[in-house]
Motif scaffolding. Sequence first.
Motif, PDB file in Angstrom:
ATOM      1  N   ARG B 216       3.857   4.320   4.532  1.00 11.63           N
ATOM      2  CA  ARG B 216       3.164   5.250   3.626  1.00 11.63           C
ATOM      3  C   ARG B 216       3.565   6.691   3.932  1.00 11.63           C
ATOM      4  O   ARG B 216       3.812   7.486   3.028  1.00 11.63           O
ATOM      5  CB  ARG B 216       1.648   5.076   3.758  1.00 11.63           C
ATOM      6  CG  ARG B 216       0.856   5.859   2.710  1.00 11.63           C
ATOM      7  CD  ARG B 216       1.083   5.248   1.333  1.00 11.63           C
ATOM      8  NE  ARG B 216       0.429   5.986   0.241  1.00 11.63           N
ATOM      9  CZ  ARG B 216       0.966   7.034  -0.383  1.00 11.63           C
ATOM     10  NH1 ARG B 216       2.139   7.511  -0.008  1.00 11.63           N
ATOM     11  NH2 ARG B 216       0.330   7.611  -1.373  1.00 11.63           N
ATOM     12  N   PHE B 219       6.849   8.225   2.570  1.00 12.74           N
ATOM     13  CA  PHE B 219       7.024   8.316   1.117  1.00 12.74           C
ATOM     14  C   PHE B 219       7.962   9.449   0.721  1.00 12.74           C
ATOM     15  O   PHE B 219       8.842   9.281  -0.109  1.00 12.74           O
ATOM     16  CB  PHE B 219       5.666   8.497   0.417  1.00 12.74           C
ATOM     17  CG  PHE B 219       5.757   8.330  -1.071  1.00 12.74           C
ATOM     18  CD1 PHE B 219       5.436   7.121  -1.671  1.00 12.74           C
ATOM     19  CD2 PHE B 219       6.205   9.363  -1.889  1.00 12.74           C
ATOM     20  CE1 PHE B 219       5.540   6.949  -3.038  1.00 12.74           C
ATOM     21  CE2 PHE B 219       6.321   9.200  -3.261  1.00 12.74           C
ATOM     22  CZ  PHE B 219       5.984   7.988  -3.835  1.00 12.74           C
ATOM     23  N   ASP B 220       7.762  10.608   1.320  1.00 13.15           N
ATOM     24  CA  ASP B 220       8.523  11.788   0.891  1.00 13.15           C
ATOM     25  C   ASP B 220       9.912  11.908   1.504  1.00 13.15           C
ATOM     26  O   ASP B 220      10.624  12.870   1.228  1.00 13.15           O
ATOM     27  CB  ASP B 220       7.728  13.061   1.205  1.00 13.15           C
ATOM     28  CG  ASP B 220       6.587  13.240   0.219  1.00 13.15           C
ATOM     29  OD1 ASP B 220       6.775  12.864  -0.957  1.00 13.15           O
ATOM     30  OD2 ASP B 220       5.521  13.727   0.629  1.00 13.15           O
ATOM     31  N   TYR B 306       0.352  -0.421  -0.277  1.00  8.24           N
ATOM     32  CA  TYR B 306      -0.608  -0.134  -1.344  1.00  8.24           C
ATOM     33  C   TYR B 306      -1.771  -1.119  -1.429  1.00  8.24           C
ATOM     34  O   TYR B 306      -2.901  -0.746  -1.692  1.00  8.24           O
ATOM     35  CB  TYR B 306       0.093  -0.124  -2.709  1.00  8.24           C
ATOM     36  CG  TYR B 306       0.968   1.073  -2.980  1.00  8.24           C
ATOM     37  CD1 TYR B 306       0.858   2.240  -2.237  1.00  8.24           C
ATOM     38  CD2 TYR B 306       1.913   1.034  -4.003  1.00  8.24           C
ATOM     39  CE1 TYR B 306       1.672   3.332  -2.507  1.00  8.24           C
ATOM     40  CE2 TYR B 306       2.724   2.121  -4.279  1.00  8.24           C
ATOM     41  CZ  TYR B 306       2.602   3.266  -3.529  1.00  8.24           C
ATOM     42  OH  TYR B 306       3.397   4.335  -3.805  1.00  8.24           O
TER      43      TYR B 306
END
Lengths: 282, 343
Positions: B216, B219-220, B306
């Motif tokens: 998570r 992500f970027d 998720y």
Amino acid sequence: MTATDYSQVAPQGNIFLPKECKIVNVKQVTELERHFTLKHADGSKVKFEPGQIMEVSLFGFGEIPIGYASSPTRENTFDIVIRTVGRVSGAVNKLNEGDSLFIRGPLGHGFPLEDLRKKDVLIVAGGIGLCPTRSLIQYITDKRSEFKRFILFYGTKDPSQQMFLDDIAKWKKANDVEYHETVDRGDSNWKGNVGVITELFKKTELSADTRVVICGPPIMFRFVVAECEKVGIKYENIYLDLERRMKCGVGKCGHCQINDKYACIDGPVFRYSDLKKLEEAL
Amino acid sequence: MNPYFITANDFDAFVTKMSKDKKVIGPKAKKQKFVFGEIKSADHLRLDYDVTILPPKKVFTPTCQTLVTFDGDKFEGNVDNDGVILFGVHFYDIRGIDITDLLFRENNRDVNYLAKREASTIVGSNIQNVSKRSFWGSIGTSDSGPKGHDAFLTKMDGGYVLECLTQKGEDLVKFGNWSKASAAQVSEAEKINKDVMDKCSQKLSHSSSEIAEKVRNSFDNQELWSNLAEDCFSCGSCNTVCPTCYCFDVQDKWNLNQVSGMRNRYWDSCLTEDFAKVSLGAGSEENFRETRGERFRHRIMRKATYLNEKLGTPACVGCGRCSAACTADIADPVNVINKIMEV
Ligand code: SF4
Ligand code: SF4
Ligand code: FES
């Protein structure tokens, strides 16, 4: 193979079955867009929240997600605007008064009326973003005393893209609607503002406690939010109406996902403070 | 509910009798590989399979499923509630079904999935051969065992133990010469199922929660995702073969008369270029996941983070099918996740 009794499995019925509606009125509003007024074929009252969506369908063509473009305060009929972009919308836009259309809805979460009541409300609508927000605009003008100031910004590419001209004429006249409009490019008849929608923030003073609703092309959101920030409006008081590729409308098909959220059931209206955590949102 | 035992000699007669009574879907050989298909007699059934090409998801979510049929302006729902016996499912595929059960039940119950699912019986079976690309041994926690099955079959010396968990499971016993299993047979079955858990040659190097957090937080990291997806063909095979991928597209089809027809749903893949694309009219369009990296990231996010909170486990069950199906050999969650963990 076909079962009739599946009430045990799904008491609320089959989520893929639409209901029939009749076209009461239809108007061409721009080159690509037509404005339909519909009623339920069985005569039942129309119930939904402003900002909710529906799947509009024509058998043999398919379904498309569309927002309600009128307020539930007008409970006998409802409006939608269809822009010709593909097979389904093209077929719908060939229909006439008296023809049938099918819908599944209302779906999703609309605008948070409770949070808007007794507050100043600013709606910023870009292009066809005016259609879904019209459900809220009409709601507010129908129940005007429940809200404080009501400010409406509307921007389009050029004057020919403006929709709901009758409404605009009324908003301009009404002294309890602060209506401001702009176009990116004017034409020889245009006497009004020319420039991007954020320019309209210069036309009025907003209180930091204003509730803001934004709907328009994705590129517009960031700039409008930045203007709101300048006035001191908090992220949790800004609401975005997001369009995504939707298919099922009921949180199953996966098409409308924004990170771990579904535009169709968690939205289409989101609080900006919640969207900030979703990298894929904007 | 009771555990039962049947001798190897009596087992074939049981399968054959059961398949005469109801439609049985189970693992069969197809050339050098295995598939789930209809079992009409015991010699079709190959409980020694390692993994099937496709998971059994197609039983409840067929590649093309008619949702509504129409004739002019008249229409009706088309719900298939014909139950089957899904027989010989490995535990990781039962977990896959548990996951789709939850997702099709939550929010709006999807009758087109649930009617057949709830009318069906699922019988698990122990893993006799371990596929090379699987890594189910290193996924999840102790409470992430399968839940949605009605009975579980374990092969051992001399015969099989059938542990019945529901009445639907118990109902199968009448088809064969089952006797009550002894305590020794039951504990032997338990041992067999426990021992197989560390037989995978592939392993995730961290726990699900560590993975969820790190993935998570990555992500970027654009560079990471575009590197991981560099050779991706956007073919969507990794979605097609995955037991927990169930996204679909809805399309209408006319019959030849152009008056009647049906509204169908088809398997769809988030790795394909058009999955998140919308046309805006006048020739313009918007793609909400335009690059291969963004699409690849979405799949890994969905498998590893998720849905974890909702499911209590990751949405990857470790079957290794995507690893085997990917021509570019970049889909393998073990490689992808272990790489992310090192960044
Ligand atoms: S990761 Fe592999 S299987 Fe998946 S879409 Fe890309 S090339 Fe195809
Ligand atoms: S992501 Fe790959 S290994 Fe995991 S469940 Fe899906 S197909 Fe199996
Ligand atoms: S439109 Fe299908 S999940 Fe949202």
